[in-house]
Design an enzyme around this catalytic site. Structure first.
Site: not given
Ligand code: NAD
Ligand code: USQ
Length: 382
Positions: A144, A182, A185, A238
């Site tokens: 991330t 975070h 990660k 967001a």
């Molecule tokens: P998500 O929660 O929708 O999907 C994660 C999946 O992993 C789920 O289906 C869950 O059941 C599975 N899982 C969790 N723990 C497990 C375990 N111990 N064994 C087997 N399966 C398990 O999340 P996402 O939004 O698809 O995110 C996927 C990855 O990308 C995450 O690692 C997240 O940190 C990263 N990421 C997501 C975002 C975002 O905005 N969604 C941004 C940056 C990074």
């Molecule tokens: N925020 C708002 N209002 C909301 C939701 C969020 O102002 O309703 C703000 C938060 O305070 C933060 C920013 O928006 O400053 C981002 O928050 P977010 O909830 O959209 O995202 P974050 O918590 O950072 O996490 C998400 C994913 C995570 C991934 C991360 C990427 O859930 O899995 O790792 O985005 S990053 O932001 O680059 O770390």
């Protein structure tokens, strides 16, 4: 290529499964479906209706004629991971299978401990199984952008050249993560780097920004293939949240001043980036880091853009500045470098008013599914 998608039932994982399968790769899903249990724990749900994993895979077989294997189990159980790798012999593992919500990790001590154990132990198990069973396999790990925090200098891609007392070295970029999630990660990144150096395995850490959007070419083909999209105060992110809020007449929930700047990308670009990493693997022993995003925005900028598009659609969207539940800078410098995936050929889908409109329309279609009581943020950092 034989590709194992860990976390293949989730928001990023499910469209990735279909994307690789569509392109002729042999794909297997690994998931323990725990994300669906967290919906129940939080009284929340996906905006879009989602089929069970078995029904999703059956629908894909029917639509495309392609078979995807399913391994149901928990990454933190080593015997399971060992069995899957022996049986499937993956050439690449895309690892999404973690607890990914910052607010969930900050609910209390139990949730923080769970998040770090789940994420760190799951990744360690994959590393040990790769070393013993498939040492040539390429790990594509979702990290991330939040590992870096918001330093007052440019954010480089994983490494920083440091000049210190007349000597120079290239070192891992300093980490100042935003939450216990975070931090998990960051721990993963260190463990993977150590495994690459010590055992000669290869890995790409994709430091991904916040993902927005929902639809991909494959997931919109039938309702049984729909992707999940979160809107609640714990798992919703967001931009997606703001669009859904606009559709249901909820204030747009900007936390604090809204000057928090983050890196963002369209979910279709998540798939493109993961594919580029898979087709251009790291060398044996290499720990490669890419910053995976296409644009950066402040939270307030996004809320104002959603407000404008919503108003053009005849919807009145009010922006509310809530007390910030998180501890984070609300005004800061932010400039993150992201050239490595572009150099490999990434063609970004930049944020458009059409996409925002499409998300708002999707949310209007499914507004009866929205539980208004779970929209407000509940977990606090203090
Ligand atoms: P998500 O929660 O929708 O999907 C994660 C999946 O992993 C789920 O289906 C869950 O059941 C599975 N899982 C969790 N723990 C497990 C375990 N111990 N064994 C087997 N399966 C398990 O999340 P996402 O939004 O698809 O995110 C996927 C990855 O990308 C995450 O690692 C997240 O940190 C990263 N990421 C997501 C975002 C975002 O905005 N969604 C941004 C940056 C990074
Ligand atoms: N925020 C708002 N209002 C909301 C939701 C969020 O102002 O309703 C703000 C938060 O305070 C933060 C920013 O928006 O400053 C981002 O928050 P977010 O909830 O959209 O995202 P974050 O918590 O950072 O996490 C998400 C994913 C995570 C991934 C991360 C990427 O859930 O899995 O790792 O985005 S990053 O932001 O680059 O770390």
């Amino acid at each position: 290529m034989r590709i194992l998608i860990a976390g293949g039932d989730g928001f990023c994982g499910w469209p990735t499964v279909l994307y690789f399968s569509q392109r002729g790769h042999e794909v297997a899903v690994l998931d323990n479906l725990v994300r669906r249990q967290w919906d129940e724990e939080l009284g929340s749900n996906s905006l879009t209706p989602i089929a069970s994993i078995e029904d999703r895979l059956a629908a894909w077989r029917e639509t495309s004629g392609k078979e995807v294997k399913l391994y149901l189990g928990d990454l933190t159980e080593y015997d399971f991971v060992d069995r899957v790798l022996r049986e499937f012999q993956p050439e690449a593992i895309v690892h999404y299978g973690e607890q990914r919500s910052a607010p969930y990790s900050m609910i209390d001590r139990n949730h923080a401990v769970f998040t770090q154990v789940n994420n760190v132990v799951g990744t360690l198990n994959i590393l040990y199984a790769m070393k013993d069973i498939v040492p040539d396999c390429h790990l594509i790990k979702l990290g991330t952008m939040g590992e870096y925090g918001t330093p007052n200098i440019d954010i480089e891609e994983g490494y920083l050249e440091v000049h210190h007392k007349g000597r120079v070295d290239v070192l891992p970029y300093p980490k100042q993560p935003f939450s216990m999630y975070h931090l998990s990660k960051v721990h993963d990144s260190h463990n993977i780097m150590f495994a690459c150096k010590s055992w000669g395995i290869r890995a790409t850490d994709l430091n991904q920004g916040v993902v927005y959007g929902l639809w991909t070419d494959e997931t919109k083909q039938s309702e049984s293939l729909y992707n999940r999209v979160d809107y609640d105060g714990v798992f919703g992110t967001a931009l997606n949240r703001f669009c859904i809020q606009a559709a249901v007449g909820h204030d747009l929930t900007v936390y604090g001043k809204g000057g928090q700047t983050r890196a963002f990308l369209d979910i279709r670009d998540t798939l493109q980036c993961v594919e580029l990493a898979a087709l251009n693997p790291a060398d044996q022993g290499e720990f490669r880091v890419f910053n995976q995003f296409t644009e950066q925005f402040s939270v307030l900028e996004l809320a104002e853009r959603v407000q404008r598009v919503a108003e053009d659609m005849g919807l009145a969207a009010n922006i509310a500045h809530l007390n910030n539940p998180r501890v984070e800078k609300e005004e800061h410098y932010y400039n993150a470098i992201h050239t490595k995936l572009m150099d490999l050929g990434l063609k970004p889908h930049l944020l458009s008013d059409e996409l925002i409109k499409d998300l708002i329309e999707t949310a209007e279609r499914y507004q009866d599914r929205v539980n208004l009581r779970v929209i407000a943020p509940t977990a606090t950092w203090r």
